[in-house]
Design a protein around this motif. Sequence first.
Motif, short mmCIF file in Angstrom:
data_model
loop_
_atom_site.label_atom_id
_atom_site.label_comp_id
_atom_site.label_asym_id
_atom_site.label_seq_id
_atom_site.Cartn_x
_atom_site.Cartn_y
_atom_site.Cartn_z
N GLU A 111 8.71 -0.64 5.37
CA GLU A 111 7.61 -1.16 6.19
C GLU A 111 7.96 -2.50 6.81
O GLU A 111 7.63 -2.77 7.97
N GLN B 84 0.84 -1.20 0.00
CA GLN B 84 0.00 0.00 0.00
C GLN B 84 0.87 1.25 0.00
O GLN B 84 0.55 2.23 -0.69
N ARG B 85 1.95 1.22 0.75
CA ARG B 85 2.86 2.37 0.77
C ARG B 85 3.44 2.62 -0.63
O ARG B 85 3.51 3.77 -1.08
N TRP C 220 0.65 -2.40 -11.77
CA TRP C 220 -0.08 -1.13 -11.83
C TRP C 220 0.41 -0.30 -13.02
O TRP C 220 1.36 -0.68 -13.70
N GLN D 221 4.52 7.64 -8.43
CA GLN D 221 4.34 8.79 -9.31
C GLN D 221 5.43 8.81 -10.37
O GLN D 221 6.54 8.30 -10.14
N HIS E 126 2.02 1.78 -3.45
CA HIS E 126 0.91 2.27 -4.26
C HIS E 126 0.66 3.76 -4.03
O HIS E 126 0.43 4.53 -4.97
N ASP E 127 0.76 4.17 -2.77
CA ASP E 127 0.45 5.56 -2.42
C ASP E 127 1.49 6.54 -2.97
O ASP E 127 1.15 7.69 -3.29
N VAL E 128 2.75 6.11 -3.06
CA VAL E 128 3.81 7.05 -3.48
C VAL E 128 4.13 6.95 -4.97
O VAL E 128 4.95 7.73 -5.47
N HIS F 79 10.37 1.45 -0.34
CA HIS F 79 9.22 1.62 0.54
C HIS F 79 8.73 0.28 1.09
O HIS F 79 8.25 0.21 2.22
N GLN G 148 -1.04 5.76 -11.66
CA GLN G 148 -2.39 5.21 -11.48
C GLN G 148 -3.35 5.74 -12.56
O GLN G 148 -4.52 6.03 -12.29
#
Length: 410
Positions: A223, A201-202, A281, A208, A204-206, A219, A285
């Motif tokens: 975690e 998830q980390r 991915w 870019q 996915h969130d970053v 990342h 996104q």
Amino acid sequence: MSGISTLHAAVPEIADSAVGLPAGLLDRVRHYRLERVRRQLRASRVPAIVLYDPVNIRYATDTSNMQIWTGRNPTRYVMVFADGPVIGFEFHNCEHVWDNVPVKAEIRSAVCWNYFNAGPEAASNARRWSREIADLLHQHAPSERRIAVDRLDPEGLDALREAGINVVDGQAIMEVARTIKSEDELVVMQAAIDVCELGIQRMHDVLQPGLTEQELWAHLHFENIRLGGEWIETRLLASGNRTNPWMQECSPKVMSKGELVAFDTDLVGPYGYCADISRTWTVGQVRPTDYQRRLYAAAYEQLHTNMALIKPGMTFNEFAERSWTMPDKFFKNRYSCLAHGIGMVDEYPSISYREDRGYDGMFEAGMTLCIESYIGDEDGNEGVKLEQQVHLTTNGCMPLSTFRFETDWL
């Protein structure tokens, strides 16, 4: 007897991870795993096994000491008797790693005979090592002259034979022992998967444009280590044209908007269990192209078709014959297997495509497996990697990894 000799008995359990477990559960897991090893020794009619592989040592005793380093440098080992003691041979001044593990074990100093430690004395050290192993075998199984070893360099094999000891393959014994998971073991494995999915998830969130593959991969490591995990076995993360063919490890490549990024976690998390999950991915996104969607749809179909097929009692070859038929344009770049076992790391079995003629065996309830898919055109410039970790129950595969798929791409 060489070096120190102390006896470590049960002591209060302390937390070794940021991810907590119910009281007493880890002790039950430890007991279950050691008994699995002993049961398999008895079934194989072998009185004892010497373990060098740090993952096998962790499985049998739940002790851990510089796992990656000792995987390359055979400087600690454990001897487990089918009907007798556990004897741990520990690296220099490291007997304290047994202090908080409730496994009753005699601890001795390891005799190191790898060239780094022993130099030109390697052969004589190996003979000294073999005499100690032979003496212990005579003491605890006096009528036996056979022992299993999971990993052994040539000097050690020669030395045991000189001491009159016959050596059998310990890898098979340990792989079979590790195959069936207890309900408690599944709880521990789920803790590793939960940490892994926080890392996913980390990422996915970053994610870019402008980020490098290595920066994104960091990342996941962050975690895992932050929450008590241990290491990641590979660096399988690639983007854009580096996703085809698969098996390209992460690089300083800067990722661009809209290209695919795929990864395979291979993460050894809290308590030493592996979380092996793959997702794909788009960078930023953004909506995938039609071509990217077709690749993803094929991978998703392969993964879920094969996951629905597996049942206890089915043979590996039967599964391979009935598995999703891969279109010819994808076949050359297929993944190395259809599915494989998973525990502390990848483990038995590894199930091949029918065309690759792998070994046979049978699925059993209690196995944990990873179902694999990689889809990439032979002449294409991108590919999709998906993988799901599951528990095989009497009713079929139950997902353990729950991180979402891109179902809106289908």
